[in-house]
Design a protein around this motif. Sequence first.
Motif, mmCIF file in Angstrom:
data_model
loop_
_atom_site.group_PDB
_atom_site.id
_atom_site.type_symbol
_atom_site.label_atom_id
_atom_site.label_comp_id
_atom_site.label_asym_id
_atom_site.label_seq_id
_atom_site.Cartn_x
_atom_site.Cartn_y
_atom_site.Cartn_z
ATOM 1 N N LEU A 113 -1.450 -14.798 -0.236
ATOM 2 C CA LEU A 113 -1.484 -13.451 -0.747
ATOM 3 C C LEU A 113 -1.531 -13.560 -2.249
ATOM 4 N N VAL A 114 -2.481 -12.358 -2.380
ATOM 5 C CA VAL A 114 -2.863 -11.892 -3.790
ATOM 6 C C VAL A 114 -2.135 -10.728 -4.205
ATOM 7 N N ASN A 115 -1.189 -10.764 -5.137
ATOM 8 C CA ASN A 115 -0.297 -9.587 -5.718
ATOM 9 C C ASN A 115 -1.001 -9.152 -6.687
ATOM 10 N N ASP A 116 -1.869 -8.100 -6.765
ATOM 11 C CA ASP A 116 -2.563 -7.268 -7.787
ATOM 12 C C ASP A 116 -2.084 -6.420 -8.298
ATOM 13 N N VAL A 117 -1.152 -6.348 -9.254
ATOM 14 C CA VAL A 117 -0.406 -4.998 -9.995
ATOM 15 C C VAL A 117 -1.679 -3.891 -10.343
ATOM 16 N N TYR A 137 -3.519 -9.007 0.774
ATOM 17 C CA TYR A 137 -3.834 -8.132 -0.711
ATOM 18 C C TYR A 137 -2.769 -7.036 -0.922
ATOM 19 N N VAL A 138 -1.761 -7.313 -1.924
ATOM 20 C CA VAL A 138 -1.043 -6.168 -2.438
ATOM 21 C C VAL A 138 -1.871 -5.284 -3.302
ATOM 22 N N LEU A 139 -1.992 -4.174 -3.049
ATOM 23 C CA LEU A 139 -2.736 -3.054 -4.087
ATOM 24 C C LEU A 139 -1.618 -2.268 -4.298
ATOM 25 N N MET A 140 -1.345 -2.335 -5.773
ATOM 26 C CA MET A 140 -0.311 -1.550 -6.352
ATOM 27 C C MET A 140 -1.006 -0.416 -7.038
ATOM 28 N N GLU A 176 -15.730 -2.362 -1.012
ATOM 29 C CA GLU A 176 -16.353 -3.758 -1.241
ATOM 30 C C GLU A 176 -16.258 -4.716 -0.479
ATOM 31 N N GLY A 177 -15.758 -4.531 0.832
ATOM 32 C CA GLY A 177 -15.685 -5.604 1.726
ATOM 33 C C GLY A 177 -14.306 -5.884 2.306
ATOM 34 N N VAL A 178 -13.299 -5.455 1.661
ATOM 35 C CA VAL A 178 -11.803 -5.779 2.155
ATOM 36 C C VAL A 178 -11.759 -5.039 3.445
ATOM 37 N N ASP A 179 -11.120 -5.931 4.381
ATOM 38 C CA ASP A 179 -10.478 -5.398 5.868
ATOM 39 C C ASP A 179 -9.314 -4.434 5.225
ATOM 40 N N PRO A 180 -9.197 -3.330 6.163
ATOM 41 C CA PRO A 180 -7.992 -2.607 5.680
ATOM 42 C C PRO A 180 -6.679 -3.394 6.309
ATOM 43 N N GLY A 181 -6.899 -4.382 7.419
ATOM 44 C CA GLY A 181 -5.866 -5.163 7.722
ATOM 45 C C GLY A 181 -5.665 -6.350 6.973
ATOM 46 N N GLN A 182 -5.900 -6.365 5.763
ATOM 47 C CA GLN A 182 -5.462 -7.201 4.655
ATOM 48 C C GLN A 182 -4.683 -6.627 3.644
ATOM 49 N N ILE A 183 -4.645 -5.269 3.726
ATOM 50 C CA ILE A 183 -3.998 -4.619 2.387
ATOM 51 C C ILE A 183 -2.497 -4.279 2.865
ATOM 52 N N ILE A 184 -1.902 -4.460 1.655
ATOM 53 C CA ILE A 184 -0.413 -4.140 1.622
ATOM 54 C C ILE A 184 -0.315 -3.071 0.424
ATOM 55 N N ILE A 185 0.500 -2.100 0.588
ATOM 56 C CA ILE A 185 0.232 -1.168 -0.680
ATOM 57 C C ILE A 185 1.796 -1.044 -1.449
ATOM 58 N N ASP A 186 1.744 -0.883 -2.601
ATOM 59 C CA ASP A 186 2.990 -0.821 -3.591
ATOM 60 C C ASP A 186 2.968 0.281 -4.517
ATOM 61 N N PRO A 187 3.946 1.376 -4.378
ATOM 62 C CA PRO A 187 3.672 2.298 -5.112
ATOM 63 C C PRO A 187 4.065 2.084 -6.600
ATOM 64 N N GLY A 188 4.194 0.847 -6.998
ATOM 65 C CA GLY A 188 4.336 0.370 -8.467
ATOM 66 C C GLY A 188 5.409 1.227 -9.411
ATOM 67 N N LEU A 189 6.649 0.675 -8.779
ATOM 68 C CA LEU A 189 7.960 1.251 -9.625
ATOM 69 C C LEU A 189 7.916 0.749 -10.845
ATOM 70 N N GLY A 190 8.011 1.460 -11.982
ATOM 71 C CA GLY A 190 8.315 0.920 -13.221
ATOM 72 C C GLY A 190 6.749 0.907 -13.969
ATOM 73 N N PHE A 191 5.872 1.047 -13.193
ATOM 74 C CA PHE A 191 4.239 0.740 -13.953
ATOM 75 C C PHE A 191 3.764 2.387 -14.155
#
Length: 302
Positions: A113-117, A137-140, A176-191
């Motif tokens: 898993l790549v967690n990319d803030v 992939y975490v997309l924040m 860019e080629g990322v499959d939607p099934g790879q994505i986790i979303i993060d609303p970015g608390l504190g950012f």
Amino acid sequence: MATTKELPGLPVEERCLVMGVVNVTPDSFSDGGRWFDAGRAIEHGLRMVGEGADIVDVGGESTQPGAQRVPADEELRRVLPVVTELARQGVVVSVDTMRAEVAAAAVDAGAVLVNDVSGGMADPAMARLVASTGVSYVLMHWRGHSHDMQKRAVYTDVVQEVYDELEQRMTAVVDEGVDPGQIIIDPGLGFAKSPEKGHNWALLAHLDRFAQLGRPILIGGSRKRFLGRLLSDADGNPRSFTECDDATVAVTALAAFHGAWAVRVHEVRPNADAVRVAQAWRSGGTALIDGRAEIPRVRGGQ
């Protein structure tokens, strides 16, 4: 909400997952320096697994407000030994990084898993790396680097604007080629969210809105400043970071009850207990076996 069955390399559970934080940094906001030594960081990650962590998130760069970036080679030096050894021992490892170079090395070392803030904004190569490796992939939600992100905490409608910006970033990485099934979303608390203006609470109160994006939701509220502010003493002095662990457990229980896919926390055991309670409550007891919530231990993600 989307199920974890769609996420490559990650555990599949009916309950909310628990992601334990290992900061291999000298300056992270709540525990900087405690796990800066690779050996201690590895021991800490393994201890978290024993306490119920499903995923261990390893980061080598502080993202607290005001933090300055570290060089890529230093970030690699910090995280790679930890990722390598934890993965070798069967831990499901996430790498917390904004750099495609670091993400690629960590995935080669066993991270799943790549967690990319930054949600792919800090490094244009990140989306292509995620697409080519096929990892989760975490997309924040993010509006800029730590040194000035709080200046960007300006919203007319924080829930709608964060939703729209996450949707835009999802579209961009898919293009860019990322499959939607790879994505986790993060609303970015504190950012780029103001504790004084209640932005974080508004986002938590509207998790159902973010579920409309059709992807699992990660909540990272552990020990953050909006909790300390809520618990200020009579003189208005916020609670210290480490004195916000009980409040973090409350956030975990509520987020899990309202369908979050995972919570990212510093103290695993009480939060693992909280997701157990939330799942039993959500299921009306059908998740109970012999009076106990069935919470399988962490499994390897390979």
